[in-house]
Design a protein around this motif. Structure first.
Motif, PDB file in Angstrom:
ATOM      1  N   GLU A   7      18.199 -15.555  -7.448  1.00  0.00           N
ATOM      2  CA  GLU A   7      17.466 -14.674  -6.544  1.00  0.00           C
ATOM      3  C   GLU A   7      18.243 -13.373  -6.325  1.00  0.00           C
ATOM      4  N   GLU A   8      19.520 -13.507  -6.050  1.00  0.00           N
ATOM      5  CA  GLU A   8      20.333 -12.308  -5.843  1.00  0.00           C
ATOM      6  C   GLU A   8      20.520 -11.536  -7.132  1.00  0.00           C
ATOM      7  N   LEU A  47      18.341 -11.061  -9.484  1.00  0.00           N
ATOM      8  CA  LEU A  47      17.156 -10.212  -9.622  1.00  0.00           C
ATOM      9  C   LEU A  47      17.198  -9.046  -8.644  1.00  0.00           C
ATOM     10  N   TYR A  48      17.656  -9.311  -7.437  1.00  0.00           N
ATOM     11  CA  TYR A  48      17.744  -8.245  -6.432  1.00  0.00           C
ATOM     12  C   TYR A  48      18.740  -7.164  -6.868  1.00  0.00           C
ATOM     13  N   VAL A 100      17.025  -4.993  -9.326  1.00  0.00           N
ATOM     14  CA  VAL A 100      16.107  -4.073  -8.652  1.00  0.00           C
ATOM     15  C   VAL A 100      16.875  -2.874  -8.102  1.00  0.00           C
ATOM     16  N   ALA A 153      11.486  -5.763 -12.406  1.00  0.00           N
ATOM     17  CA  ALA A 153      12.433  -6.726 -11.833  1.00  0.00           C
ATOM     18  C   ALA A 153      11.958  -7.202 -10.468  1.00  0.00           C
ATOM     19  N   GLN A 154      11.374  -6.281  -9.709  1.00  0.00           N
ATOM     20  CA  GLN A 154      10.900  -6.663  -8.373  1.00  0.00           C
ATOM     21  C   GLN A 154       9.706  -7.610  -8.457  1.00  0.00           C
ATOM     22  N   LEU A 188      11.082 -10.954  -9.117  1.00  0.00           N
ATOM     23  CA  LEU A 188      11.728 -11.451  -7.906  1.00  0.00           C
ATOM     24  C   LEU A 188      10.694 -11.993  -6.919  1.00  0.00           C
ATOM     25  N   THR A 189       9.654 -11.208  -6.633  1.00  0.00           N
ATOM     26  CA  THR A 189       8.657 -11.646  -5.649  1.00  0.00           C
ATOM     27  C   THR A 189       7.803 -12.792  -6.172  1.00  0.00           C
ATOM     28  N   ASN A 220       8.917 -15.256  -8.199  1.00  0.00           N
ATOM     29  CA  ASN A 220       9.712 -16.481  -8.158  1.00  0.00           C
ATOM     30  C   ASN A 220      10.234 -16.796  -6.764  1.00  0.00           C
ATOM     31  N   TYR A 221      10.407 -15.764  -5.952  1.00  0.00           N
ATOM     32  CA  TYR A 221      10.924 -15.948  -4.595  1.00  0.00           C
ATOM     33  C   TYR A 221      10.058 -15.147  -3.621  1.00  0.00           C
ATOM     34  N   SER A 274      11.630 -14.084  -0.367  1.00  0.00           N
ATOM     35  CA  SER A 274      13.012 -13.623  -0.524  1.00  0.00           C
ATOM     36  C   SER A 274      13.460 -12.769   0.660  1.00  0.00           C
TER      37      SER A 274
END
Length: 268
Positions: free
Chosen positions: A217-218, A220-221, A224, A239-240, A243-244, A246-247, A250
């Motif tokens: 999770e981090e 991917l952040y 971003v 990338a965002q 992220l959103t 899968n998490y 977040s």
């Protein structure tokens, strides 16, 4: 007057003889000389149980010699390895375990030897298996963690029904998470110093090598934020979206990076 050559000793000979006598008299007496192997084992175990591991180790070593070729000698080797580990001498403990497995590859205690080897390399008083420290395994040298993982992996592969396998699996999961988090820790380090391409590369490495671990999770952040800092909006938005997707809940997008007071393994 005739004097015999044997009647007077040279001074150096007298001194040497005296030194030999002193040396013999000062030789430390072996209190275990008349002990049976069982008594030595009992004494060694008592010392270990009381926390005197430094005193237990030499007793186990004596037992290895006295009971050579017997199951008791094998037990002494493993107990010595544990005592060395508890005494803080991890290299000696690993050497003892490796020697045991080389000499006794068919021993019914090989599963325990592998488990102990994994624990010796794993144990750093960190994470879910110790008190709540503020420095996690991901911020330390990863060599021991990888060696620990290999020992546990061999255990669960060769001895799936072993009593030690369930705990080994838990520790393997923790190690995988810590190794992934290590990559993310480095990626964050690069990002915070403005090395955005290096941060992206390290985050991508974590995403490529690991699956379904909290650290991703981090990762991917970080991608971003790094793409945004580089002025690459399309890659940032891609990338965002990942992220959103899968998490969806977040906290990174809302709160940013976790503080030092919020260790990564708390998500467990």
């Amino acid at each position: 007057m005739f004097r015999s050559k044997l009647s007077v000793l040279p001074v150096w000979a007298v001194l040497c003889a005296s030194a030999l006598l002193v040396g013999c008299s000062s030789t430390k007496e072996d209190k275990t000389a008349n002990w049976s192997p069982n008594k030595i084992y009992t004494e060694a175990k008592d010392e270990a149980d009381s926390g005197a591991y430094d005193k237990a180790v030499p007793l186990y070593e004596k037992l290895e010699g006295r009971a050579a070729g017997t199951p008791l000698a094998q037990q002494a080797q493993l107990d010595k390895a544990y005592a060395q580990f508890k005494a803080g001498d991890k290299p000696a403990a690993i050497a003892t375990i490796d020697r045991f497995m080389k000499l006794h590859p068919a021993s019914p205690a090989v599963d325990y030897a592998l488990y102990l080897k994994g624990v010796v390399n794993f144990n750093d008083d960190l994470g879910m298996f110790a008190s709540l420290t503020r420095q996690d395994l991901a911020e330390r040298d990863q060599k021991a963690a990888k060696e620990s993982f290999l020992a546990f992996k061999e255990l669960v592969t060769r001895f799936p029904a072993s009593r030690y396998t369930p705990d080994a699996r838990q520790r393997m999961n923790y190690i995988v998470n810590s190794l992934a988090q290590y990559e993310v820790h480095v990626a964050r380090y690069y990002y915070q110093r403005g090395a955005y391409l290096a941060a992206i590369n390290r985050a991508q490495l974590a995403l490529a090598d690991y699956r379904e671990v909290p650290a991703l999770e981090e990762a991917l952040y970080i991608m971003v934020k790094s793409y945004d800092a580089l002025g690459m909006p399309q890659l940032r938005d891609d990338a965002q979206r990942v992220l959103t997707s899968n998490y969806p809940k977040s906290e990174f997008l809302a709160k940013g990076f976790r503080t030092k007071d919020d260790p990564w393994w708390k998500v467990w």
